[in-house]
Design a protein around this motif. Structure first.
Motif, short mmCIF file in Angstrom:
data_model
loop_
_atom_site.label_atom_id
_atom_site.label_comp_id
_atom_site.label_asym_id
_atom_site.label_seq_id
_atom_site.Cartn_x
_atom_site.Cartn_y
_atom_site.Cartn_z
N SER A 1 32.58 44.98 37.87
CA SER A 1 32.99 44.38 39.14
C SER A 1 33.89 43.17 38.90
CB SER A 1 31.77 43.97 39.97
OG SER A 1 31.09 42.87 39.38
N TYR A 2 33.66 42.44 37.80
CA TYR A 2 34.55 41.32 37.47
C TYR A 2 35.93 41.83 37.09
CZ TYR A 2 30.30 38.50 37.37
OH TYR A 2 29.12 37.87 37.72
N GLY B 1 37.22 44.46 38.31
CA GLY B 1 37.79 44.82 39.59
C GLY B 1 38.35 43.63 40.34
N GLN B 2 37.69 42.47 40.20
CA GLN B 2 38.19 41.26 40.85
C GLN B 2 39.56 40.87 40.30
OE1 GLN B 2 37.07 39.58 43.34
NE2 GLN B 2 34.86 39.87 43.52
N VAL B 3 39.74 41.02 38.99
CA VAL B 3 41.04 40.69 38.39
C VAL B 3 42.09 41.72 38.81
CG1 VAL B 3 42.29 40.31 36.25
CG2 VAL B 3 39.91 39.58 36.43
N ARG C 1 42.18 43.47 41.38
CA ARG C 1 42.49 43.36 42.81
C ARG C 1 43.80 42.62 43.05
NH1 ARG C 1 38.95 39.55 46.94
NH2 ARG C 1 40.39 39.63 48.70
N TYR C 2 44.02 41.53 42.32
CA TYR C 2 45.24 40.73 42.52
C TYR C 2 46.49 41.55 42.21
CZ TYR C 2 42.19 36.68 42.87
OH TYR C 2 41.22 35.80 43.28
N GLU D 1 39.42 45.45 48.69
CA GLU D 1 38.09 44.85 48.70
C GLU D 1 37.38 45.22 47.41
OE1 GLU D 1 36.03 46.31 52.09
OE2 GLU D 1 37.59 45.71 53.52
N VAL D 2 36.55 44.31 46.90
CA VAL D 2 35.73 44.61 45.73
C VAL D 2 34.27 44.55 46.16
CG1 VAL D 2 35.14 43.98 43.36
CG2 VAL D 2 37.47 43.61 44.20
N GLU D 3 33.57 45.66 46.01
CA GLU D 3 32.19 45.78 46.49
C GLU D 3 31.24 46.03 45.32
OE1 GLU D 3 30.98 45.73 49.59
OE2 GLU D 3 32.72 45.94 50.91
N HIS E 1 42.09 34.04 38.68
CA HIS E 1 40.80 34.73 38.77
C HIS E 1 39.74 33.71 39.13
CE1 HIS E 1 37.45 37.25 38.08
NE2 HIS E 1 37.09 36.66 36.95
#
Length: 311
Positions: A160-161, A163-165, A167-168, A179-181, A310
């Protein structure tokens, strides 16, 4: 085995032997992985072996509610009612050295030093004959990609981390909201998912149960699913509409390092892959980071680009 599996509910992997038939092993699975490794020639002199985790050998992964019968002569896969299923084996491109320390004090230290090779392998061979990015398995029709109005990344823990990166980069290049779920919360909050939603499932093993169930929930709502996984033939790789492999090799250390970096790399590749159908251009030398923070001009020559903002 088939009769028992039909009566059971939930998640299981079953294996059984009979003292009167000691050379026969049968197995069944539902919602948990079962992998069959194949020996050279499948003969009694080079017998078939199996295990339920990844192994550096030619192998075949059983599908949902399938039953396998293993003898020295053959491997037979059937469905829950006895119909024979033809399943092609595939070769895992890992050698035994990949799961050894190779002179390092710990596996974590080794895998940190493995990161450049993991990134290179994840990037290698991604272009088709027309110079466009391609996925490893499956495909998503271009008209579906053009209709996407929302992207949801589902993952657990370290994935998920990553995915957070990613995402940008994906938002920056596609101009589609992302969205990151957390997978274990996705099904229970009644998410807004439609045929215009692209779900990206990120998992190192491809067997993360919460992520698997989230994938199935999204597909029931009509969403298209692309998997970013490391393990070939895993459940997510089979059930997703298309797959992008990270090619990070086996991960022995608990603290994920090379797998995390390979997932970020695959996420960036996916952003570029999605940008063209969305009508966006990805410059060869973008003056802004995916996070939107403008770099100092000296960074172009002073060293590699940072990952952006991030949290």
């Amino acid at each position: 085995m088939r009769a028992a599996a039909r009566r059971l509910e939930g998640a299981f992997t079953l294996l059984a032997v009979d003292s009167e038939q000691p050379h026969v092993v049968v197995g069944a699975r539902r919602n948990s992985p079962l992998v069959v490794g194949l020996g050279e020639g499948r003969t009694s002199s080079a017998p078939t072996w199996w295990r339920s985790s990844s192994t550096p050998a030619p192998r075949s992964s059983l599908g949902q509610d399938e039953v396998v019968e293993i003898t020295p002569e053959a491997v037979i896969v059937t469905d829950a009612h006895g119909a024979v299923i033809e399943r092609e084996p595939y070769h895992v491109d890992w050698d035994a050295a990949a799961a050894e320390k190779g002179g390092f004090a710990t596996f974590m230290e080794k895998e940190i030093y493995d990161q450049p090779a993991a990134v290179a392998d994840t990037l290698r061979g991604r272009l088709d004959d027309r110079g466009r990015l391609k996925l490893d398995e499956g495909m998503v029709d271009e008209y579906i990609l053009k209709s996407i109005d929302k992207i949801i990344i589902i993952a657990c823990g370290t994935a998920s981390y990553a995915g957070q990166v990613a995402r940008y980069a994906i938002e920056h290049w596609t101009r589609i909201p992302v969205e990151v779920e957390l997978s274990h919360e996705f099904r229970y909050r009644d998410p807004i998912v439609s045929v215009k939603t692209l779900v990206v499932a990120v998992s190192q093993s491809g067997e993360t149960m919460d992520t698997i169930m989230a994938v199935r929930h999204a597909q029931q709502q009509g969403a298209t699913v692309i998997g970013i996984v490391n393990a070939q033939g895993s459940t997510i790789a089979r059930e997703a509409d298309a797959v992008l492999y990270t090619r990070a090799g086996p991960e022995i250390a608990v603290a994920s390092t090379k797998a995390f970096l390979a997932q970020i790399t695959a996420g960036y590749l996916l952003g570029i892959y999605l940008a063209e159908p969305a009508g966006q251009q990805v410059p060869r030398r973008d003056r802004r980071t995916p996070g939107g923070a403008r770099r100092h001009p000296r960074q172009d020559s002073a060293g590699p680009r940072h990952l952006g903002a991030h949290p």
